[in-house]
Write an enzyme that holds these catalytic residues in place. Structure first.
Site, short mmCIF file in Angstrom:
data_model
loop_
_atom_site.label_atom_id
_atom_site.label_comp_id
_atom_site.label_asym_id
_atom_site.label_seq_id
_atom_site.Cartn_x
_atom_site.Cartn_y
_atom_site.Cartn_z
N GLU A 38 -10.50 -2.39 5.44
CA GLU A 38 -11.17 -2.45 6.73
C GLU A 38 -12.06 -3.69 6.79
OE1 GLU A 38 -10.05 -0.39 8.70
OE2 GLU A 38 -9.19 1.10 7.37
N ASP A 48 -8.37 -2.76 14.66
CA ASP A 48 -9.78 -2.93 14.30
C ASP A 48 -9.96 -4.06 13.29
OD1 ASP A 48 -8.67 -1.79 12.09
OD2 ASP A 48 -10.18 -0.21 11.85
N ASP A 90 0.83 -1.20 0.00
CA ASP A 90 0.00 0.00 0.00
C ASP A 90 0.87 1.25 0.00
OD1 ASP A 90 0.88 -0.22 2.74
OD2 ASP A 90 -0.92 -1.37 3.16
N HIS A 127 -8.16 -4.42 10.30
CA HIS A 127 -7.86 -4.15 8.90
C HIS A 127 -6.60 -4.89 8.46
CE1 HIS A 127 -5.28 -0.85 10.60
NE2 HIS A 127 -4.50 -1.20 9.60
#
Length: 430
Positions: free
Chosen positions: A143, A136, A67, A138
């Site tokens: 996500e 969380d 990324d 991801h």
């Protein structure tokens, strides 16, 4: 999915780095998908140590970025391109010409995403992709609940992700970009092998949900009739092929060992080269074994692969130990992974065999199954776990031996088997 629990981040880094080193020995120009952040640092440090010690050559490896921030200049110290140059490419001796990544400064961001997907495909695909997981849940910057078919795309970062990443921007969340280009889940899943390292209490819940998410396809459960039939023929498939190319990874408190070679399942003999990991190289060299004996040919600079024709002299023999040696136990187990007849499929479930899940090995979809419980089998502890293809082909085996904390991993190559040539004084067991 295979879950391996290790004592700490350093142990996890060493385990994954050795898997990457084995890949590079088999395929020096492998395309490695890498991630940024603090989690993978132990992996890069362990792999760098192997490169500097001469245990593996990474100079021909290629690197693919997972990324990149949108709008952050490529030369910004916290652009992922810059981070990977500092933490991966330079330590491993890899030039920027071997680096692939999306253009986070492109005017046409969507076009840059599509171009990166095409570039990955044209490069032959990612051989091994490293992943982390956020607090969380991801993965990359996908996500939770992202589409499994999603491709490389632009994503808006959640507030939690920006808070997590502020530590790389002097703790100032205002400096953290709002958007990122990330490989989608569909793109990530095209890699031949996925490795996710998770450390720290903060992501314990995310890891639990990932590995125990309540999916009705997660094991263990009883074998179906088809699964039992495939598990029953998997050792026979090895015998039917006559032999298999194999890589055996043996753990050890003083450093592990890796044996790369071939096993003749009709002649019941194995031959290959052994390398030490995290230890001196005094035990490196060629190795030949039967059900009762081990023959070694020490070499100061052992090659990555054993020569097709074994040396005619310089061999030393000893009995194969029935217990007390993780290496000998592993060699004995490998020889038993071939049989001249299928097992009884009806008895497998009755004796404790079970289905544990699905996985991918070198691009092949496989089912992960455990064999019958055999606590009294010499050199093993608990069940053997098999990675079995739709036709019963055995792709990988994992088993704990002796008192070692980490399991032995036996990986089978799907390439053409090269027959094992005889060595003077080595008589295969019949």
């Amino acid at each position: 999915m295979e879950v391996v629990i290790v004592p700490d981040a350093a142990a996890g880094g060493e385990l994954i780095a050795e898997a990457m080193a084995q890949l590079l020995r088999r395929k020096p120009d492998a395309l490695l998908g890498v991630a940024t952040g603090s989690t993978p640092l132990p992996i890069y440090q362990a792999l760098t140590a192997k490169v500097r010690s001469g245990a593996v050559d990474a100079s021909r490896a290629r690197i693919a970025q997972l990324d990149e921030y949108v709008g952050l200049p490529a030369d910004h110290p916290e652009s992922y391109r810059s981070v990977l140059r500092r933490e991966v490419l330079e330590p491993l001796g890899i030039g920027m010409d071997a680096f692939m990544g999306p253009d986070g400064t492109a005017r046409d961001v969507q076009g840059a995403c599509e171009a990166y997907d095409r570039a990955l495909a044209e490069a032959g695909g990612v051989d091994l992709q490293l992943l982390g997981i956020g607090t969380d849940g991801h993965i990359g910057f996908n996500e939770p609940c992202s589409s499994l078919a999603s491709r490389t795309r632009i994503k808006t970062l959640t507030e939690q992700t920006r808070i997590d990443n502020a530590r790389f921007f002097d703790g100032d969340i205002e400096q953290v970009p709002h958007h990122v280009i990330t490989q989608g889940i569909g793109t990530i899943l095209e890699a031949r092998h996925l490795v996710l390292l998770a450390t720290g209490e903060g992501i314990a819940v995310a890891v639990f949900l990932l590995t125990h998410g309540g999916s009705d396809t997660s094991g263990p459960r009883a074998l179906t009739e088809d699964e039992a039939n495939r598990l029953a023929v998997t050792r026979f498939r090895n015998y039917e092929a006559r032999g298999r190319a194999v890589t055996i990874t043996v753990p050890g408190t003083a450093g592990g060992l890796t044996v790369t070679g071939s096993v003749d399942y009709r002649g019941k003999v194995g031959y290959g080269v052994v390398h030490g990991s995290g230890r001196d190289t005094s035990g490196d060299g060629l190795i030949r074994w039967t059900a009762t004996s081990v023959y070694v040919h020490p070499m100061a600079n052992a090659p990555a692969h054993a020569p097709a024709s074994p040396p005619r002299s310089g061999w030393y023999d000893r009995p194969l130990q029935a217990s007390g040696s993780a290496l000998d136990s592993s060699l004995a187990i490998v020889l038993k992974l071939g049989s001249d007849r299928p097992d009884n499929a009806e008895l497998l479930p009755q004796n404790g065999a079970a289905w544990w899940g699905r996985d991918r090995v070198d691009g092949h979809r496989v089912d992960v199954m455990t064999g019958p419980s055999a606590p009294d089998r010499s050199g093993t502890a608990g069940n053997v776990r098999y990675w079995v293809g739709p036709d019963g082909t055995m792709y990988r085996v994992r088993v704990r031996v002796d008192s070692e904390e980490q399991p032995v991993v036996i990986a089978f190559d799907t390439g053409t088997y090269v027959p094992v040539e005889p060595v003077p004084g080595v008589t295969p067991a019949r």
